[in-house]
Design a protein around this motif. Structure first.
Motif, PDB file in Angstrom:
ATOM      1  N   VAL A   6       0.841  -1.206   0.000  1.00  0.00           N
ATOM      2  CA  VAL A   6       0.000   0.000   0.000  1.00  0.00           C
ATOM      3  C   VAL A   6       0.871   1.249   0.000  1.00  0.00           C
ATOM      4  O   VAL A   6       0.613   2.193  -0.756  1.00  0.00           O
ATOM      5  CB  VAL A   6      -0.957  -0.007   1.216  1.00  0.00           C
ATOM      6  N   LEU A   7       1.924   1.261   0.821  1.00  0.00           N
ATOM      7  CA  LEU A   7       2.826   2.415   0.874  1.00  0.00           C
ATOM      8  C   LEU A   7       3.481   2.680  -0.480  1.00  0.00           C
ATOM      9  O   LEU A   7       3.530   3.813  -0.954  1.00  0.00           O
ATOM     10  CB  LEU A   7       3.916   2.193   1.928  1.00  0.00           C
ATOM     11  N   ILE A   8       3.975   1.613  -1.106  1.00  0.00           N
ATOM     12  CA  ILE A   8       4.642   1.762  -2.394  1.00  0.00           C
ATOM     13  C   ILE A   8       3.644   2.159  -3.475  1.00  0.00           C
ATOM     14  O   ILE A   8       3.920   3.041  -4.294  1.00  0.00           O
ATOM     15  CB  ILE A   8       5.407   0.477  -2.764  1.00  0.00           C
ATOM     16  N   ALA A   9       2.460   1.543  -3.483  1.00  0.00           N
ATOM     17  CA  ALA A   9       1.432   1.882  -4.472  1.00  0.00           C
ATOM     18  C   ALA A   9       1.035   3.356  -4.363  1.00  0.00           C
ATOM     19  O   ALA A   9       0.892   4.044  -5.386  1.00  0.00           O
ATOM     20  CB  ALA A   9       0.213   0.988  -4.308  1.00  0.00           C
ATOM     21  N   ASP A  10       0.871   3.856  -3.132  1.00  0.00           N
ATOM     22  CA  ASP A  10       0.511   5.264  -2.929  1.00  0.00           C
ATOM     23  C   ASP A  10       1.628   6.203  -3.408  1.00  0.00           C
ATOM     24  O   ASP A  10       1.363   7.222  -4.040  1.00  0.00           O
ATOM     25  CB  ASP A  10       0.195   5.537  -1.462  1.00  0.00           C
ATOM     26  N   ALA A  11       2.880   5.839  -3.096  1.00  0.00           N
ATOM     27  CA  ALA A  11       4.019   6.661  -3.532  1.00  0.00           C
ATOM     28  C   ALA A  11       4.087   6.699  -5.056  1.00  0.00           C
ATOM     29  O   ALA A  11       4.327   7.761  -5.646  1.00  0.00           O
ATOM     30  CB  ALA A  11       5.317   6.115  -2.943  1.00  0.00           C
ATOM     31  N   LEU A  12       3.864   5.560  -5.698  1.00  0.00           N
ATOM     32  CA  LEU A  12       3.913   5.505  -7.159  1.00  0.00           C
ATOM     33  C   LEU A  12       2.799   6.323  -7.792  1.00  0.00           C
ATOM     34  O   LEU A  12       3.016   7.034  -8.778  1.00  0.00           O
ATOM     35  CB  LEU A  12       3.827   4.061  -7.641  1.00  0.00           C
ATOM     36  N   LYS A  13       1.605   6.213  -7.216  1.00  0.00           N
ATOM     37  CA  LYS A  13       0.460   6.944  -7.771  1.00  0.00           C
ATOM     38  C   LYS A  13       0.726   8.452  -7.756  1.00  0.00           C
ATOM     39  O   LYS A  13       0.380   9.157  -8.709  1.00  0.00           O
ATOM     40  CB  LYS A  13      -0.814   6.611  -6.990  1.00  0.00           C
ATOM     41  N   SER A  14       1.366   8.942  -6.690  1.00  0.00           N
ATOM     42  CA  SER A  14       1.672  10.375  -6.615  1.00  0.00           C
ATOM     43  C   SER A  14       2.667  10.805  -7.687  1.00  0.00           C
ATOM     44  O   SER A  14       2.740  11.972  -8.039  1.00  0.00           O
ATOM     45  CB  SER A  14       2.207  10.739  -5.222  1.00  0.00           C
ATOM     46  N   LEU A  15       3.427   9.841  -8.228  1.00  0.00           N
ATOM     47  CA  LEU A  15       4.399  10.141  -9.284  1.00  0.00           C
ATOM     48  C   LEU A  15       3.847   9.877 -10.688  1.00  0.00           C
ATOM     49  O   LEU A  15       4.517  10.129 -11.685  1.00  0.00           O
ATOM     50  CB  LEU A  15       5.658   9.294  -9.087  1.00  0.00           C
ATOM     51  N   GLY A  16       2.628   9.311 -10.767  1.00  0.00           N
ATOM     52  CA  GLY A  16       2.024   9.024 -12.068  1.00  0.00           C
ATOM     53  C   GLY A  16       2.236   7.605 -12.557  1.00  0.00           C
ATOM     54  O   GLY A  16       2.153   7.336 -13.754  1.00  0.00           O
ATOM     55  N   TYR A  17       2.501   6.676 -11.626  1.00  0.00           N
ATOM     56  CA  TYR A  17       2.744   5.281 -11.985  1.00  0.00           C
ATOM     57  C   TYR A  17       1.829   4.357 -11.188  1.00  0.00           C
ATOM     58  O   TYR A  17       1.280   4.742 -10.166  1.00  0.00           O
ATOM     59  CB  TYR A  17       4.203   4.890 -11.687  1.00  0.00           C
ATOM     60  N   LEU A  18       1.704   3.128 -11.677  1.00  0.00           N
ATOM     61  CA  LEU A  18       0.953   2.089 -10.974  1.00  0.00           C
ATOM     62  C   LEU A  18       1.897   0.961 -10.590  1.00  0.00           C
ATOM     63  O   LEU A  18       2.845   0.664 -11.320  1.00  0.00           O
ATOM     64  CB  LEU A  18      -0.154   1.525 -11.864  1.00  0.00           C
ATOM     65  N   LEU A  19       1.614   0.330  -9.477  1.00  0.00           N
ATOM     66  CA  LEU A  19       2.380  -0.820  -9.018  1.00  0.00           C
ATOM     67  C   LEU A  19       1.868  -2.059  -9.728  1.00  0.00           C
ATOM     68  O   LEU A  19       0.680  -2.362  -9.693  1.00  0.00           O
ATOM     69  CB  LEU A  19       2.226  -0.983  -7.507  1.00  0.00           C
ATOM     70  N   VAL A  20       2.765  -2.785 -10.395  1.00  0.00           N
ATOM     71  CA  VAL A  20       2.415  -4.041 -11.049  1.00  0.00           C
ATOM     72  C   VAL A  20       2.727  -5.201 -10.118  1.00  0.00           C
ATOM     73  O   VAL A  20       1.923  -6.102  -9.942  1.00  0.00           O
ATOM     74  CB  VAL A  20       3.178  -4.201 -12.384  1.00  0.00           C
ATOM     75  N   ASP A  21       3.896  -5.159  -9.488  1.00  0.00           N
ATOM     76  CA  ASP A  21       4.323  -6.283  -8.666  1.00  0.00           C
ATOM     77  C   ASP A  21       5.416  -5.850  -7.692  1.00  0.00           C
ATOM     78  O   ASP A  21       6.158  -4.905  -7.966  1.00  0.00           O
ATOM     79  CB  ASP A  21       4.863  -7.403  -9.572  1.00  0.00           C
ATOM     80  N   ILE A  22       5.490  -6.566  -6.572  1.00  0.00           N
ATOM     81  CA  ILE A  22       6.581  -6.426  -5.609  1.00  0.00           C
ATOM     82  C   ILE A  22       7.109  -7.824  -5.348  1.00  0.00           C
ATOM     83  O   ILE A  22       6.329  -8.746  -5.120  1.00  0.00           O
ATOM     84  CB  ILE A  22       6.110  -5.824  -4.268  1.00  0.00           C
TER      85      ILE A  22
END
Length: 164
Positions: A6-22
């Motif tokens: 969730v932390l990484i997904a939120d950080a990515l969204k603020s930069l204009g990206y989506l999380l595919v996988d960790i």
């Protein structure tokens, strides 16, 4: 891992990206796979650098432990992780590996059919994979995300028009 996701997904969204996988690998490697929010533009090295710089500062603040960070694009054999991904990539060929064998096998290759039945937000949503039998006939294989170990798109490389 759910909290760090969730932390990484939120950080990515603020930069204009989506999380595919960790993925967590040996020796403290944290691998983060990203894509653009609009899906139109492929990820390039500058995107990976931008996300890497941001995460190298934000993850320690959020107490996410890692020794090495790797940020990358999904690649040609992109993982298909969610019901939304199965719907988005319907019509494309994929490898589906099950957690437990079904009819004596775990690995299936076919064309993704998206959502077959149920609600896209439900854990019991049925997804489909159109299989081609040896005799040329087709069969529908239905499964849920809970049954899947991993699904990846079959890479398609088109060299048409390339001059040798």
């Amino acid at each position: 891992m759910a909290n760090e996701q969730v932390l990484i997904a939120d950080a990515l969204k603020s930069l204009g990206y989506l999380l595919v996988d960790i993925e967590r690998e040996g020796r403290g490697l944290l691998r983060v796979t990203i894509e653009n929010i609009d899906f139109e533009r492929p990820i390039d090295i500058t995107d990976c650098e931008k996300v890497s710089r941001h995460l190298n500062y934000s993850l320690p603040v959020d107490n996410v432990n890692y020794e090495r960070l790797e940020v990358s694009s999904p690649g040609l054999d992109r993982p298909v992780k969610t019901v939304a991904d199965h719907i988005r990539f319907a019509g494309l060929e994929a490898n589906v590996k099950l957690r437990v064998a079904h009819a004596g096998r775990k690995n299936y290759v076919g064309v993704l059919q998206g959502l077959i039945s149920g609600d896209a937000d439900s854990i019991d949503a049925k997804l489909g994979l159109l299989l081609k039998n040896a005799d040329g006939s087709e069969a529908m294989f239905e499964f849920t995300l809970a049954e899947v170990d991993k699904t990846r798109l079959v890479p398609v490389v088109d060299f048409k028009g390339r001059k040798s």
